[in-house]
Write an enzyme that holds these catalytic residues in place. Sequence first.
Site, mmCIF file in Angstrom:
data_model
loop_
_atom_site.group_PDB
_atom_site.id
_atom_site.type_symbol
_atom_site.label_atom_id
_atom_site.label_comp_id
_atom_site.label_asym_id
_atom_site.label_seq_id
_atom_site.Cartn_x
_atom_site.Cartn_y
_atom_site.Cartn_z
ATOM 1 N N CYS A 121 52.935 1.281 58.069
ATOM 2 C CA CYS A 121 52.811 1.128 56.620
ATOM 3 C C CYS A 121 52.497 -0.335 56.285
ATOM 4 O O CYS A 121 51.407 -0.814 56.561
ATOM 5 C CB CYS A 121 54.066 1.646 55.927
ATOM 6 N N HIS A 167 55.211 7.122 58.686
ATOM 7 C CA HIS A 167 56.437 6.521 59.213
ATOM 8 C C HIS A 167 57.054 7.363 60.333
ATOM 9 O O HIS A 167 57.910 8.211 60.072
ATOM 10 C CB HIS A 167 57.469 6.377 58.094
ATOM 11 N N GLU A 183 59.277 6.495 62.431
ATOM 12 C CA GLU A 183 60.707 6.200 62.570
ATOM 13 C C GLU A 183 61.572 7.048 61.645
ATOM 14 O O GLU A 183 62.790 7.111 61.810
ATOM 15 C CB GLU A 183 60.965 4.705 62.324
#
Length: 225
Positions: free
Chosen positions: A89, A197, A199
């Site tokens: 990002c 994302h 994660e």
Amino acid sequence: MAFRAAVITFPGSNCDRDMAVAIEQVSGIAPHRVWHGDAELPEGLDFIALPGGFSYGDYLRSGAMAARSPIMQAVVRAAECGVAVLGVCNGFQVLTEAGLLPGALMRNAGIRFVCREVPLVVENNQSLFTAGYAADQRIVIPVAHHDGNYFADAATLDRIEGEGRVAFRYAEPVNGSARDIAGILNEAGNVLGMMPHPERMIEAAQGGIDGRALFEGAVRALVGA
């Protein structure tokens, strides 16, 4: 061999802890936390992560000020020496502004912030970041960005496509990105920038584990764990 990772924090980062938790859960080793104002990285790193957020409040251009932070000179040197670097990002934006990846991230089509889970297609599963996926595998990863519209001129797009450097592609229109590109690699394959994302998708409690394979694959590729 122990997996040595670092997560860089800029003023305005808000996903640095998420990234650190993901790396520790997968590798079993907490990453070093590095402040943007530091001039040097810890020695012997295998992996560097630039997290999401709004570094410097997205003033000037997203990632432009962070790309000139003192620590980024060390990150560029590490990348040029082959250390794996992941930018997610805002981290992707920083990588383009720092010249480690081609192109730029512009305002989303429709000038709207996009925050939802999106389907992706794994375009290249031969990199150290994507080896945990199958070619053409469809996965679901969250996005949360306002400036994720990937742009490059036609010659650059043709080149990165021809060199197999598109790592992930949106399976449906999300933000206006050229050719629905969601993530790209550098020429050497050790730098990955992506808007979604991973994660945020490493355990079932988060709603899915489609992001976990990225970190697991990187650990296996880098230290053979």
